[in-house]
Design a protein around this motif. Structure first.
Motif, PDB file in Angstrom:
ATOM      1  N   CYS A  10     128.459  -0.530  40.807  1.00 19.76           N
ATOM      2  CA  CYS A  10     128.956   0.259  39.674  1.00 19.76           C
ATOM      3  C   CYS A  10     129.745  -0.611  38.705  1.00 19.76           C
ATOM      4  CB  CYS A  10     129.828   1.400  40.159  1.00 19.76           C
ATOM      5  SG  CYS A  10     128.921   2.703  40.989  1.00 19.76           S
ATOM      6  N   LEU A  11     130.622  -1.449  39.223  1.00 18.13           N
ATOM      7  CA  LEU A  11     131.410  -2.320  38.357  1.00 18.13           C
ATOM      8  C   LEU A  11     130.540  -3.361  37.663  1.00 18.13           C
ATOM      9  CD1 LEU A  11     134.609  -2.781  40.546  1.00 18.13           C
ATOM     10  CD2 LEU A  11     134.352  -1.417  38.460  1.00 18.13           C
ATOM     11  N   THR A  12     129.512  -3.837  38.342  1.00 23.36           N
ATOM     12  CA  THR A  12     128.585  -4.776  37.720  1.00 23.36           C
ATOM     13  C   THR A  12     127.839  -4.113  36.571  1.00 23.36           C
ATOM     14  OG1 THR A  12     128.314  -5.991  39.785  1.00 23.36           O
ATOM     15  CG2 THR A  12     126.606  -6.281  38.120  1.00 23.36           C
ATOM     16  N   ALA A  13     127.377  -2.889  36.771  1.00 23.66           N
ATOM     17  CA  ALA A  13     126.682  -2.157  35.705  1.00 23.66           C
ATOM     18  C   ALA A  13     127.613  -1.918  34.527  1.00 23.66           C
ATOM     19  CB  ALA A  13     126.138  -0.839  36.245  1.00 23.66           C
ATOM     20  N   LEU A  14     128.848  -1.582  34.792  1.00 18.31           N
ATOM     21  CA  LEU A  14     129.817  -1.356  33.731  1.00 18.31           C
ATOM     22  C   LEU A  14     130.083  -2.641  32.944  1.00 18.31           C
ATOM     23  CD1 LEU A  14     131.777   0.703  32.451  1.00 18.31           C
ATOM     24  CD2 LEU A  14     133.481  -0.089  34.089  1.00 18.31           C
TER      25      LEU A  14
END
Length: 82
Positions: A10-14
């Protein structure tokens, strides 16, 4: 997938979404924070997808549509104003 892997994904996508919205001509570090909204990115992607479908379904010329001065306005329809 473990919970830690999920959070990392999720943090990578963000972070990738933020990099995509960062204009390349801005100085580093920016003088003012860049407004960011995941909802705006999703809406813009949906609008571009719908325009692509309309172009394909109606058998229009993509270069003619995409070079029109109102094309960016249609892509930004319904986004959160910054």
């Amino acid at each position: 997938m473990t919970l830690t892997e999920f959070f990392n994904a999720c943090l990578t996508a963000l972070n990738l979404a933020k990099v995509e919205t960062h204009p390349p001509h801005r100085p580093h570090p920016p003088q003012e924070p860049i407004p960011f909204s995941m909802a705006t990115l999703k809406r813009r992607a949906l609008n571009q997808h719908l325009l692509e479908r309309f172009i394909a379904t109606l058998d229009l010329k993509p270069t003619l549509i995409k070079s029109h001065p109102n094309y960016p306005t249609l892509c930004d329809y319904g986004i959160i104003a910054a």
